[in-house]
Design a protein around this motif. Structure first.
Motif, mmCIF file in Angstrom:
data_model
loop_
_atom_site.group_PDB
_atom_site.id
_atom_site.type_symbol
_atom_site.label_atom_id
_atom_site.label_comp_id
_atom_site.label_asym_id
_atom_site.label_seq_id
_atom_site.Cartn_x
_atom_site.Cartn_y
_atom_site.Cartn_z
ATOM 1 N N GLY A 135 -2.700 -9.986 -7.406
ATOM 2 C CA GLY A 135 -2.369 -8.622 -7.799
ATOM 3 C C GLY A 135 -1.397 -7.958 -6.860
ATOM 4 N N MET A 136 -1.854 -6.899 -6.199
ATOM 5 C CA MET A 136 -0.985 -6.077 -5.365
ATOM 6 C C MET A 136 -0.363 -6.841 -4.200
ATOM 7 N N ALA A 137 -1.031 -7.933 -3.781
ATOM 8 C CA ALA A 137 -0.478 -8.709 -2.663
ATOM 9 C C ALA A 137 0.926 -9.196 -3.010
ATOM 10 N N PHE A 138 1.176 -9.479 -4.281
ATOM 11 C CA PHE A 138 2.501 -9.943 -4.695
ATOM 12 C C PHE A 138 3.503 -8.792 -4.789
ATOM 13 N N GLY A 139 3.004 -7.617 -5.112
ATOM 14 C CA GLY A 139 3.920 -6.508 -5.430
ATOM 15 C C GLY A 139 4.225 -5.595 -4.270
ATOM 16 N N THR A 140 3.659 -5.856 -3.098
ATOM 17 C CA THR A 140 3.915 -4.960 -1.968
ATOM 18 C C THR A 140 4.819 -5.613 -0.926
ATOM 19 N N ASP A 141 5.351 -6.745 -1.266
ATOM 20 C CA ASP A 141 6.286 -7.438 -0.379
ATOM 21 C C ASP A 141 7.473 -7.883 -1.238
ATOM 22 N N ALA A 142 8.673 -7.497 -0.832
ATOM 23 C CA ALA A 142 9.844 -7.720 -1.687
ATOM 24 C C ALA A 142 10.078 -9.204 -1.966
#
Ligand code: SIN
Length: 300
Positions: A135-142
């Motif tokens: 989830g968010m782990a993928f979307g918070t790092d460019a």
């Protein structure tokens, strides 16, 4: 009066789309009103396997909003493509948006390959704050966001890929640009803001997972600001999402840069809200001198 908008060639009779996780698979709402008045429906997020979701309690109330920690409860992507979407297509002719989540790039790819042939748009959820290691782990790092986008785009083939962005970052524009460069066809923003409530008698967090995603009317100005920042920096079509609860909010989101507008938490407070917004839009357009909604996209 023109309310039709297009997302990567997909026509929506109006810009109003219930947001993923607040409208089930559409079928749950079919007895409430005729779904065909909606521009599109974003379905509950699907993962490769069925998931039960997080431990309860997983909802907390807040003034003008709520916190959820559902944890991607869903019946799995096979049920999505074999049961849910075919049943929805029988009663609904608008745009079907499959929201896809995962815990690894391989899982995102596998789900996109299965879902893309059956839906009009894939919405890649790289922003769920309620699970660990996905989830968010993928979307918070460019660079992670770019990697998963590139792989998912290949798996989607000709089906447009929208990437749903997290607001839980210092600079959403840099993530949006990375995802654009990696081949996304559009962006949905924002997902929920990481939040917390405490039960002061029990001296424990209200939701079992401690933190959860904050959404609802209170987040609208934050979502609007982020949509506007991304619209000014990227050239992709946007679905604006976050705290939308009225026709006025839809117009604001479009003026900020959104082509379509998702309605989320308000569906849980008022299940008729999307219908009411669609019905109220023409009169509001008339009072504002708007003949065609496409004229106002990104004018601010
Ligand atoms: C959830 O199932 O936890 C909500 C989905 C999301 O926030 O992306």
């Amino acid at each position: 009066m023109v309310t039709e908008v297009k997302l990567c060639g997909v026509a929506l009779k109006n810009p109003v789309v219930p947001a993923s996780g607040t409208f089930g698979f559409g079928l749950e709402m079919a007895g409430v009103y005729d779904l065909n008045l909606l521009g599109g429906i974003s379905l509950k997020g699907s993962t490769r396997e069925a998931r039960f979701g997080n431990e309860c309690p997983r909802i907390a109330e807040t003034p003008d909003g709520m916190i959820n920690s559902v944890g991607l409860q869903n019946p799995g992507v096979d049920a999505l493509v074999n049961d849910k979407i075919p049943a929805l297509r029988k009663i609904y002719s608008g745009a079907v948006i499959a929201n896809i989540s995962g815990f690894s790039i391989e899982e995102y790819v596998a789900c996109c390959e299965k879902a893309a042939p059956h839906c009009d748009i894939v919405e890649l959820n790289v922003s769920c704050p309620n699970v660990h290691g996905g989830g968010m782990a993928f979307g918070t790092d460019a660079s992670s966001a770019a990697r998963v986008t590139r792989a998912a785009k290949q798996a989607c083939g000709s089906t447009p890929l929208f990437v749903k962005l997290s607001p839980n970052v210092t600079d959403i524009v840099s993530i949006a640009k990375a995802v654009e460069d990696a081949g996304a066809d559009g962006l949905t923003l924002i997902n929920t803001i990481l939040g917390m409530r405490i039960d002061i008698r029990r001296r424990t967090p209200v939701v079992a997972a401690r933190y959860g995603g904050f959404s609802g009317r209170a987040v609208f100005p934050v979502a609007l600001r982020m949509v506007n920042q991304v619209a000014k920096a990227c050239s992709l079509p946007l679905m604006g999402c976050g705290g939308v609860s009225s026709a006025r909010d839809v117009i604001e989101m479009m003026m900020a840069g959104a082509t379509a507008v998702q309605v989320g938490a308000e569906n849980l407070r008022n299940p008729l809200v999307c219908k009411q917004i669609v019905e109220e839009l023409p009169a509001l357009m008339q009072s504002l001198g708007i003949k065609d909604l496409n004229e106002i996209i990104g004018i601010v």
